[in-house]
Scaffold this active site. Structure first.
Site, PDB file in Angstrom:
ATOM      1  N   MET A 115       0.822  -1.208   0.000  1.00  0.00           N
ATOM      2  CA  MET A 115       0.000   0.000   0.000  1.00  0.00           C
ATOM      3  C   MET A 115       0.855   1.257   0.000  1.00  0.00           C
ATOM      4  O   MET A 115       1.889   1.316   0.674  1.00  0.00           O
ATOM      5  CB  MET A 115      -0.929  -0.009   1.212  1.00  0.00           C
ATOM      6  CG  MET A 115      -0.207  -0.030   2.539  1.00  0.00           C
ATOM      7  SD  MET A 115      -1.222  -0.635   3.911  1.00  0.00           S
ATOM      8  CE  MET A 115      -1.082  -2.418   3.689  1.00  0.00           C
ATOM      9  N   ASP A 116       0.453   2.227  -0.789  1.00  0.00           N
ATOM     10  CA  ASP A 116       1.113   3.520  -0.773  1.00  0.00           C
ATOM     11  C   ASP A 116       0.641   4.276   0.466  1.00  0.00           C
ATOM     12  O   ASP A 116      -0.453   4.018   0.983  1.00  0.00           O
ATOM     13  CB  ASP A 116       0.757   4.297  -2.041  1.00  0.00           C
ATOM     14  CG  ASP A 116       1.447   5.640  -2.095  1.00  0.00           C
ATOM     15  OD1 ASP A 116       2.680   5.676  -1.960  1.00  0.00           O
ATOM     16  OD2 ASP A 116       0.747   6.655  -2.258  1.00  0.00           O
ATOM     17  N   LYS A 117       1.457   5.204   0.942  1.00  0.00           N
ATOM     18  CA  LYS A 117       1.087   5.948   2.155  1.00  0.00           C
ATOM     19  C   LYS A 117       0.250   7.179   1.826  1.00  0.00           C
ATOM     20  O   LYS A 117      -0.929   7.240   2.144  1.00  0.00           O
ATOM     21  CB  LYS A 117       2.331   6.376   2.936  1.00  0.00           C
ATOM     22  CG  LYS A 117       1.984   7.126   4.244  1.00  0.00           C
ATOM     23  CD  LYS A 117       3.199   7.659   4.935  1.00  0.00           C
ATOM     24  CE  LYS A 117       3.694   8.966   4.307  1.00  0.00           C
ATOM     25  NZ  LYS A 117       2.789  10.125   4.557  1.00  0.00           N
TER      26      LYS A 117
ATOM     27  N   LYS B 140       8.779   1.477  -6.545  1.00  0.00           N
ATOM     28  CA  LYS B 140       7.569   0.735  -6.173  1.00  0.00           C
ATOM     29  C   LYS B 140       7.310  -0.396  -7.171  1.00  0.00           C
ATOM     30  O   LYS B 140       6.920  -1.502  -6.777  1.00  0.00           O
ATOM     31  CB  LYS B 140       6.367   1.682  -6.106  1.00  0.00           C
ATOM     32  CG  LYS B 140       6.498   2.734  -5.008  1.00  0.00           C
ATOM     33  CD  LYS B 140       5.341   3.727  -5.037  1.00  0.00           C
ATOM     34  CE  LYS B 140       5.539   4.814  -4.000  1.00  0.00           C
ATOM     35  NZ  LYS B 140       4.460   5.822  -4.019  1.00  0.00           N
TER      36      LYS B 140
ATOM     37  N   ILE C  31      -2.326  -1.148  -3.608  1.00  0.00           N
ATOM     38  CA  ILE C  31      -3.372  -0.163  -3.335  1.00  0.00           C
ATOM     39  C   ILE C  31      -2.750   1.227  -3.392  1.00  0.00           C
ATOM     40  O   ILE C  31      -1.772   1.503  -2.690  1.00  0.00           O
ATOM     41  CB  ILE C  31      -4.012  -0.392  -1.948  1.00  0.00           C
ATOM     42  CG1 ILE C  31      -4.494  -1.845  -1.818  1.00  0.00           C
ATOM     43  CG2 ILE C  31      -5.175   0.566  -1.732  1.00  0.00           C
ATOM     44  CD1 ILE C  31      -4.877  -2.234  -0.415  1.00  0.00           C
TER      45      ILE C  31
END
Length: 581
Positions: free
Chosen positions: A255-257, A452, A469
């Site tokens: 998941m990205d922040k 990423k 996500i």
């Protein structure tokens, strides 16, 4: 059957026709007519079950209005929605559906956006706010400048993607198609062998009638249509069977922040006065005189008033939210990488980091340093405030975590996700703090977009089925690389809808474990349907080959797996799995 012969394909109708003609040829006219009767029922059932599964799509289509009122030369004119064009001024009265994506230029009203986001609570819309086609206007009058019409609206794209979802065939559908291709010639051979061994044509005819793999072919499309249609109504857009099956197999979530697990917008979380007063995250401030929390925020907002920095915006927004009047600063000066100084109502204000205070010779006590370090350990950015060269307070700013994320992450663990990884371009300290609050142990910091993608590829090389996500825009390459890319809150964002495999129309993390469970439930029901149909065909063909089943009985019994598969798939239309409840 005739079309099958022309295209040189052995289909179910061809086999049934051979069986019907064979029964008539050996004098079994009653059996022949009854087989025709039962096969007609079979076709009706197939049509009925497919139609029922497509009802979710039809219900979506019905949400769009057919006519609209536009403002032209000072007059109201009613036109077909198909005649609308970008730039038209559309009038929407209370209780009417909005026909376009556009911008409110006059009026205010609560708008029910359930058709787009799945959220039934109306959202207040005012001048300058975006609205979406197929949403319901509440109690106010609105004038909307059309930006997108017809198929170009967010709603139009949803309909198009849902209708195209069946074309993205899952691997299990390819198995079903392949099975049917090879099964039908095999059944013809088995019927011939039955005749050669038994010498009874009626047995061979019964075998042909029993060998109807209709339910095998129906299992996947029925389940996919049911899941995709019902999910779209809840603001969860899944682009077909391919991604439903991929969701079912996900065992690693990255998941990205920024903008995904957080709001992507800095907010003031803490204000501390040197006297020791402290307000925890986001309560109303304690109103008071000089030196109080309100005064600290007022002075800080004043010197930042003309700054365009994100942190400045956070401080100003918090002051405005508290109803604090922000005075005009004088002699303000930006010090790059450190902070800002200025004069407010005759007081010299210094706002910045520890390095700025050291350069200015402003003393920070050990007690205040300890408080600042504690906030920094939580991943927050710290600003010291000094009035006339004396420290007056501390302001902490952070990108706030979405409330529902920790609970949803816990739910992902419960449903068996093996690895959960946080990806961020922020530093290790911030990444560690956010990961700790999320309840996950793995995080990767200081990442560029290409990093990423590399991480996703490495996880896939290790054998994981990766779900990524992100926000659907900055993370588009990583979303595309993952087995399943889920984009958050994509309503009105064409790039995000196109980039992702699964799109959440609102920023609701509880839909992430829900999406995975929809995939698992759908995949399970598809496998059940295929297994039942194949098993049933083998048993009935065996019984028919030894004379236990007549052609009529075989035709009648062949409807049972079709009914069972349809009934099983219909459960997906009532999917009520809510992980956070």
């Amino acid at each position: 059957a005739f079309l099958g012969v022309l295209s040189r394909q052995i289909n179910v109708d061809l086999m049934m026709s051979v069986g019907i003609i064979g029964a008539a040829a050996i004098g079994e006219f009653t059996s022949s007519m009854l087989v025709v009767f039962f096969m007609s029922i079979a076709h009706y059932l197939e049509e009925f079950t497919v139609t029922r599964s497509r009802n979710a799509i039809r219900e979506l289509i019905k949400l769009a209005p057919e006519t609209a009122r536009i403002k032209l030369d000072g007059r109201e004119i009613e036109v077909s929605v198909k005649e609308l064009k970008s730039g038209d001024i559309v009038i929407v009265r209370p209780g009417e559906k909005i026909p376009v994506d556009g911008l409110v230029i006059t009026g205010s009203s609560p708008v029910n956006q359930a058709s787009i986001t799945g959220e039934s609570i109306p959202v207040e819309k005012h001048t300058g706010n975006d609205v979406f086609a197929a949403t319901m206007n509440g109690g106010g009058y609105l004038e909307i400048k059309a930006a997108k019409v017809g198929e170009d609206t967010t709603y139009g794209k949803i309909i198009k993607l849902v209708e195209e979802a069946e074309a993205h065939k899952a691997p299990i559908q390819k198995f079903a198609d392949g099975f049917t291709t090879y099964f039908l010639p095999s059944a013809l051979s088995f019927a011939l062998i039955t005749y050669l061994i038994s010498g009874k044509a009626i047995y061979a005819v019964a075998v042909l009638v029993a060998a109807c793999p209709c339910a095998v072919g129906l299992a996947t499309p029925l389940s996919v249509i049911a899941s995709v249609g019902s999910s779209a109504k809840k603001g969860l857009l899944i682009k077909g069977g391919l991604y439903l099956e991929a969701l079912a197999k996900v065992d690693c979530v990255v998941m990205d922040k920024t903008g995904t697990v957080t709001f992507g917008k800095p907010q003031v979380t803490d204000v501390i006065v040197v006297s020791g007063q402290h307000n925890p995250p986001n309560p109303p401030l304690i109103k008071g005189g000089e030196g109080g929390l309100e005064e600290i925020l007022r002075l800080a907002a004043s010197v930042e008033r003309h700054s365009e920095h994100a942190i400045a915006s956070a401080i100003i927004e918090r002051a405005e939210m508290e109803g604090i009047s922000i005075p005009e600063p004088k002699d303000f000066k930006y010090i790059i990488g450190r902070g800002i100084t200025g004069s407010v109502e005759g007081k010299n204000i210094t706002l910045g980091n520890q390095r700025l205070f050291e350069e200015k010779g402003i003393t920070i006590s050990d007690n205040e340093r300890e408080k600042a370090q504690k906030l920094e350990a939580e991943g927050k950015t710290i600003l010291f405030v000094a009035v006339d060269s004396k420290i007056a307070g501390i302001i902490a700013v952070a990108d706030v975590l979405r409330d529902e994320v920790p609970l949803s992450v816990e739910e992902l663990k419960k449903i068996g996700i093996k690895r959960l990884i946080l990806l961020t371009g922020d530093n290790e300290r911030v990444a560690s703090a956010i990961a700790k609050r999320l309840g996950i142990t793995e995080f990767k910091a200081n990442l560029l977009p290409e990093d990423k993608i590399k991480i996703v590829k490495e996880l896939q090389a290790e054998g994981y089925k990766v779900c990524m996500i992100g926000d659907g825009v900055n993370d588009a390459p990583a979303l595309a690389q993952s087995d399943v890319g889920i984009a958050m809150g994509v309503a009105g964002t064409d790039v995000a809808i196109e980039a992702s495999h699964v799109a959440l129309m609102r920023d609701d993390w509880s839909q992430v474990p829900h999406a995975i469970m929809v995939g698992r439930n759908t995949y399970k029901i598809i496998r059940q349907g295929i297994a039942l149909s194949i098993t049933w065909d083998i048993i009935t063909m065996g019984l028919a080959s030894v004379g236990i089943l007549s052609p009529v009985m075989a035709a009648a019994l062949e409807e049972l797996p079709t009914i069972a598969v349809a009934a099983n798939a219909s459960r997906l239309l009532m999917n009520t799995f809510k992980p956070n409840n």
